[in-house]
Design an enzyme around this catalytic site. Structure first.
Site, PDB file in Angstrom:
ATOM      1  N   SER A  68       0.795  -1.238   0.000  1.00  0.00           N
ATOM      2  CA  SER A  68       0.000   0.000   0.000  1.00  0.00           C
ATOM      3  C   SER A  68       0.821   1.278   0.000  1.00  0.00           C
ATOM      4  O   SER A  68       0.253   2.371  -0.004  1.00  0.00           O
ATOM      5  CB  SER A  68      -0.952   0.009   1.203  1.00  0.00           C
ATOM      6  OG  SER A  68      -2.017  -0.889   0.990  1.00  0.00           O
ATOM      7  N   LYS A  71      -0.100   3.853  -2.519  1.00  0.00           N
ATOM      8  CA  LYS A  71      -1.116   4.890  -2.347  1.00  0.00           C
ATOM      9  C   LYS A  71      -0.515   6.281  -2.171  1.00  0.00           C
ATOM     10  O   LYS A  71      -1.233   7.283  -2.278  1.00  0.00           O
ATOM     11  CB  LYS A  71      -2.027   4.525  -1.177  1.00  0.00           C
ATOM     12  CG  LYS A  71      -2.918   3.323  -1.520  1.00  0.00           C
ATOM     13  CD  LYS A  71      -3.596   2.733  -0.310  1.00  0.00           C
ATOM     14  CE  LYS A  71      -4.437   1.521  -0.751  1.00  0.00           C
ATOM     15  NZ  LYS A  71      -4.525   0.474   0.256  1.00  0.00           N
ATOM     16  N   SER A 123      -6.010   3.115   4.559  1.00  0.00           N
ATOM     17  CA  SER A 123      -5.497   2.323   3.437  1.00  0.00           C
ATOM     18  C   SER A 123      -6.611   1.629   2.664  1.00  0.00           C
ATOM     19  O   SER A 123      -6.480   0.472   2.252  1.00  0.00           O
ATOM     20  CB  SER A 123      -4.473   1.284   3.937  1.00  0.00           C
ATOM     21  OG  SER A 123      -3.635   0.873   2.893  1.00  0.00           O
ATOM     22  N   LYS A 230       2.841   6.498   5.425  1.00  0.00           N
ATOM     23  CA  LYS A 230       1.972   5.407   4.969  1.00  0.00           C
ATOM     24  C   LYS A 230       2.527   4.047   5.371  1.00  0.00           C
ATOM     25  O   LYS A 230       3.723   3.792   5.277  1.00  0.00           O
ATOM     26  CB  LYS A 230       1.824   5.458   3.443  1.00  0.00           C
ATOM     27  CG  LYS A 230       0.796   4.478   2.882  1.00  0.00           C
ATOM     28  CD  LYS A 230      -0.617   4.924   3.213  1.00  0.00           C
ATOM     29  CE  LYS A 230      -1.654   3.880   2.859  1.00  0.00           C
ATOM     30  NZ  LYS A 230      -1.632   2.708   3.777  1.00  0.00           N
TER      31      LYS A 230
END
Length: 401
Positions: A68, A71, A123, A230
């Site tokens: 992720s 992202k 997420s 993140k």
């Protein structure tokens, strides 16, 4: 008697020149390598956000699965190409997306701005898909924008196949690329505000209560000054993390890929970076260029290791008088170097309508300003010597110094 006075003055000049040559007027450059640091990651990188300097890298250019962390690219592309107030409608494809989710329902509408919070704090793969379809016209169209952005940023070891980061053939990035991407994204105030948010509430059209999203990034509460970015995990990528923190006027970002002890490693790398690479001002906007009718066009900051700043030198590069930049007021740029490595540059302008003389332009074009711009003492010394020689010998000898 006049000859004796000239000889005495000349001896004084030579003595001053000898003092300069042995360094009595300047600090002695001592460069010490920072103490080594290690992590449990298969790949890692540490970057100074302001300058973009990579401070640490291990296996930094190795293409790897990034889960992720994808992202980060999704968010910055959406911010740059989308309208935050737009209502994003959730498609069947988005609502049914597997993996982490903010539990969007079919045809549910949410502002792009709020959906970006769901994307980065929780997420949400459903949010990633909905955002991609809205901004890019389709998921495939949005992925094209992601790869174009990677190309523009020079991310040579990155390729994206989706906006969420679920494992897919041909979907990868590297620690160094993600560090560069993160530094770029953190310069965007909207992105920066989203990723530092610990808890976000948003309207929920399906229930009587609002959405409430708590950021999965534990670094925000574990490390003083932490302000992003993140988390990521898949069965193939394992634990991935990008974090950032600010101390004083300096912001650093860390990337680790496949790291079973990432929370500890990120704190270690951030402390190491702040301790060994403090951010310092090289020049500030409006600062006169010593001895010339020019001023620096932007503030330039750089993280120096111990002993590096003493090796700093600069060089003036002028632009053609017929160029568009010249017509808009720019006169060239100053490039800064540590030894032979360029570390940055800033444009220069003529302050308050001053005009550059032809002899000055010819001197700068030949590179004679190199080594003087960041050594005011040497420039002053040169001016003083010119004056002394002019007094002793007249204009011709002085002009050739």
């Amino acid at each position: 008697m006049r000859l004796v006075r000239k000889s005495i003055c000349l001896m004084g000049v030579l003595a001053l020149m000898w003092c300069a040559s042995i360094g009595l007027f300047s600090p002695i450059a001592v460069h010490a390598e920072p103490e080594p640091v290690t992590t449990h990651a298969k790949a890692a990188a540490l970057i100074d956000v302001e300058s973009g300097r990579l401070l640490y890298s291990t296996e930094g250019d190795k293409p790897m699965k990034i889960a992720s962390l994808t992202k980060i690219m999704t968010a910055i592309v959406a911010i740059e190409h989308g309208k935050l107030s737009d209502k994003v409608k959730t498609s069947k494809r988005a609502a049914g997306k597997e993996g982490s989710s903010i539990y969007l329902k079919l045809n549910e509408e949410m502002s792009l701005h709020n959906m970006l919070y769901g994307l980065m704090l929780r997420s949400g793969n459903d949010a990633a898909t909905a955002i991609a379809e809205h901004v890019g016209g389709s998921e495939e169209g949005f992925v094209h924008l992601m790869n174009e952005k990677a190309r523009m940023l020079g991310l040579a070891n990155s390729q994206f196949q989706n906006p969420h980061g679920l494992d897919a053939k041909g979907h990868y990035s590297s620690a160094n690329d993600l560090a560069k991407l993160t530094a770029y994204a953190l310069r965007n105030p909207i992105f920066k505000e989203i990723v530092k948010t610990k808890v976000k509430t948003a309207p929920n059209p399906n229930e009587e209560w609002d959405y409430k999203w708590k950021n999965k990034n534990k670094m925000l509460t574990m490390f003083e000054g932490a302000d992003g970015v993140k988390t990521g995990f898949t069965k193939q990528a394992f634990r991935c993390l990008v974090s950032s923190a600010t101390r004083g006027n300096q912001q650093l970002a860390v990337v680790t890929l496949n790291d079973g002890d990432d929370w500890v490693d990120h704190q270690k790398l951030l402390n190491w970076g702040f301790n060994h690479y403090p951010l310092e001002e090289v020049a500030h906007k409006g600062q006169p260029v010593n001895g010339y009718q020019l001023a620096i066009g932007r503030t330039f900051l750089y993280p120096f290791a111990k002993g590096e700043k003493e090796k700093l030198r600069s060089k003036m590069v002028l632009i053609p008088t017929g160029s568009t930049a010249y017509a808009l007021g720019e006169r060239g740029k100053v490039n800064w170097y540590i030894d032979d490595t360029e570390i940055g540059s800033a444009p220069v302008f003529e302050p308050k309508g001053a005009r550059i003389s032809l002899p000055e332009r010819e001197a700068w074009s030949s590179g004679t300003t190199d080594r003087f711009l960041n050594k005011p003492w040497l420039l002053s010394f040169k001016s003083a010597m010119r004056a002394v020689l002019h007094t002793l010998f007249g204009g011709e000898e002085a002009a050739g110094w």
